[in-house]
Design an enzyme around this catalytic site. Structure first.
Site, PDB file in Angstrom:
ATOM      1  N   GLU A  57      25.577 -14.494  -3.541  1.00  0.00           N
ATOM      2  CA  GLU A  57      26.670 -14.937  -3.112  1.00  0.00           C
ATOM      3  C   GLU A  57      26.357 -16.639  -4.364  1.00  0.00           C
ATOM      4  OE1 GLU A  57      23.935 -14.543  -0.697  1.00  0.00           O
ATOM      5  OE2 GLU A  57      25.433 -14.338   1.051  1.00  0.00           O
ATOM      6  N   LEU A 282       0.043  11.009  10.522  1.00  0.00           N
ATOM      7  CA  LEU A 282       0.693  11.400  10.546  1.00  0.00           C
ATOM      8  C   LEU A 282       1.537  12.600  11.731  1.00  0.00           C
ATOM      9  CD1 LEU A 282       1.502  13.531   6.844  1.00  0.00           C
ATOM     10  CD2 LEU A 282       2.408  11.258   7.865  1.00  0.00           C
TER      11      LEU A 282
END
Lengths: 360, 360
Positions: A57, A282
């Site tokens: 911003e 995994l």
């Protein structure tokens, strides 16, 4: 929805383009982009480039000022709800109020509990119009930030690199012979968005990977933590991970439950954790249900190497076969790339949207 | 190349379209298509529809006659060199000579030793111009025929159906939950071109598959042999393969070396053998180097089932990772399909072209 205009989507997508420039570089902060628009024209833009730098911003406001344009009465499009808390910089809400921005449109909510009250409440109370123009991409961009801030643990991406005989290659970036250059480049882009890269001890021993970022423009990227899960704690001291320039960024977790590993990494501000294998790790992560997202690489190659799968996948440990949510398929040179969220990840992002972007 | 004309390729592709209508239906004969062309116009066409029916050349000649057109002096485009041997029908060369065909163009050679001498020699000696217009597709169409006739063993296609966690599904056609309808339909099309379907005993026991052809138009298709490799020979007697309408088409090979299995199937006129798994059988076939072609199906699904891989793939047993030759990738609904030849298959077809289509 009140205060919404047809052009909002267009400008929010422009703000997203800015935000993407900071992807992977801003941790522990979110990646944010902003554009300022006045009379239908862009008068300033900016993005958060790294932790400690100005917020998007402020960058956009400064950009407009450099161009000699008054931001008073303009509309601020920002991909994430502006902060209302003191960090390394003052709250963006204060700037917005001080600079007399007329209207603020946000592309995703910021549920960080540090914002109390949030911009969605503060700005309207100060007479500044606030509305949402939610973008899935803006939400997705900060999935790691959201998850860490709300749960204390990282968002987990499992990277699976496979040959058509089911053989796994743990370090797709490092084992050059399995994938073509486009796939390897994408694998390094994945590391760019990660704050931690996790492998098993067996992969560390056999592949001796670097787990560094190569092939892509690293810019300000901080080397992700390199995390080795080990049962024995016995790892050769001459592994690259213990000896290279980033050796301070190597962690060994010995006989630590996955949940504890994730909390530990969350406390070290790891927002996105990339699990690169091998098969046992995994399996463990999938079994524990802590994987949110899958990046899958396939090569039309027969390797004939048995996956290093010590603990066989077992149907008893997993719920019925589960599919990726709307997977995307892509040809990457000679290889195939599949990407998608697991239901856990998809539901988490949906919950953010529902719980935090319903006000305003 | 002498006697070659620019339009030859066009007409040969028309003949190929005819040939494809008989794909999978003509075994032990090859699939062949033919068109007759006179003054630049097609005057007749035909294809070999099943063993025992007329050959493509004769069909084309009869077609022209039905139209009331004389075939005298016309050009015959035929995807496979015409036969010069007595089978269930007289040699096509005799018809060609009798009907005063002016010129013959063939799309692929017929190395069947029964043709002695071959059309490439016979026709020119009878004053009929002969030339090649080789089409890769025409060669590929009869890969099974070529291989069985020249080696006594079938051409082997390995079908691999995988989830992104490497789990294999042996019977992609039968296990409805892993693949979408487009992939399953293609799997049945593969069975349409096969004369034998091979599985391991474990797959027979666990999946109890039918190994029949469904989802596609079967026409005259003969049920492929259903072959089970077994170490123990102990298989439940109530398996579908032993009880259904095609039970006479089920073979059990007990403790038989792969080479012997292939020779046995060759002697039963199996030209194309489709290996559907499981993992142990696929491994064995790859290790023995008897796979020519791979059809690979991938689903974006996590199954969590360990491949039934009794004998782990071992790098010691295989040469260095080998890639498919020019693999094609295709999206099939939600799944991915990869197809390609292994070097062994690619080299075999190349050798046919070099050894048998250099004359003429």
């Amino acid at each position: 929805m009140k205060n919404s205009f047809p052009e909002d989507r267009y400008w929010m997508k422009e703000a997203l383009k800015c935000a993407l420039l900071g992807e992977g570089l801003t941790n522990p902060n979110p990646a944010v982009g902003a554009v300022l628009v006045k009379n239908g024209e862009l008068i300033g833009k900016g993005y958060h480039s790294r932790a400690g730098a100005a917020h998007a911003e402020i960058e956009a406001i400064e950009d407009a000022k450099k161009r000699g344009i008054s931001v008073c009465g303009s509309t601020l499009y920002v991909t994430l709800e502006p902060c209302n808390s003191w960090g390394k910089t003052p709250p963006c809400t204060q700037y917005i109020i001080r600079e007399k921005i007329g209207r603020v449109v946000a592309g995703s909510p910021d549920p960080n509990p540090k914002n109390n009250p949030r911009a969605v409440e503060v700005l309207p109370s100060m007479g500044i119009s606030f509305s949402w123009e939610l973008l899935d991409e803006a939400l997705f961009l900060n999935r790691g930030f959201y998850h860490r801030v709300l749960t204390g643990k990282p968002w987990v991406i499992a990277k699976i690199a496979m040959a058509i005989d089911g053989s796994l290659s743990a370090g797709v970036g490092d084992e050059r012979w399995i994938s073509g250059l486009p796939a390897r480049t994408l694998a390094h882009k994945l590391r760019m968005v990660a704050d931690g890269i996790l492998i098993g001890a067996q992969t560390a021993r056999v592949d001796n990977p670097q787990l560094t970022i190569r092939l892509v423009d690293k810019r300000y990227k901080v080397q992700p933590w390199r995390v080795i899960l080990s049962l024995s704690g016995k790892l050769p001291r001459d592994l690259t991970l213990f000896r290279d320039a980033f050796k301070e960024r190597t962690l060994v977790c010995v006989r630590m439950p996955i949940e504890m590993v994730l909390k530990e990494l969350g406390s070290r501000e790891v927002s996105i954790l990339l699990v690169e294998g091998g098969a046992a790790v995994l399996h463990e992560m999938l079994k524990e249900g802590c994987v949110h997202e899958i990046s899958f690489f396939l090569s039309a190659v027969i390797i004939g190497k048995q996956p290093l799968n010590v603990n066989p996948y077992s149907p008893a440990n997993l719920s019925f076969p589960f599919a990726l949510v709307k997977p995307s398929w892509e040809k990457l040179g000679e290889d195939i790339y599949c990407h998608g969220l697991l239901e856990k990840g998809s539901k988490f992002l949906e919950s953010i949207r529902i719980e935090y972007a319903s006000k305003g």
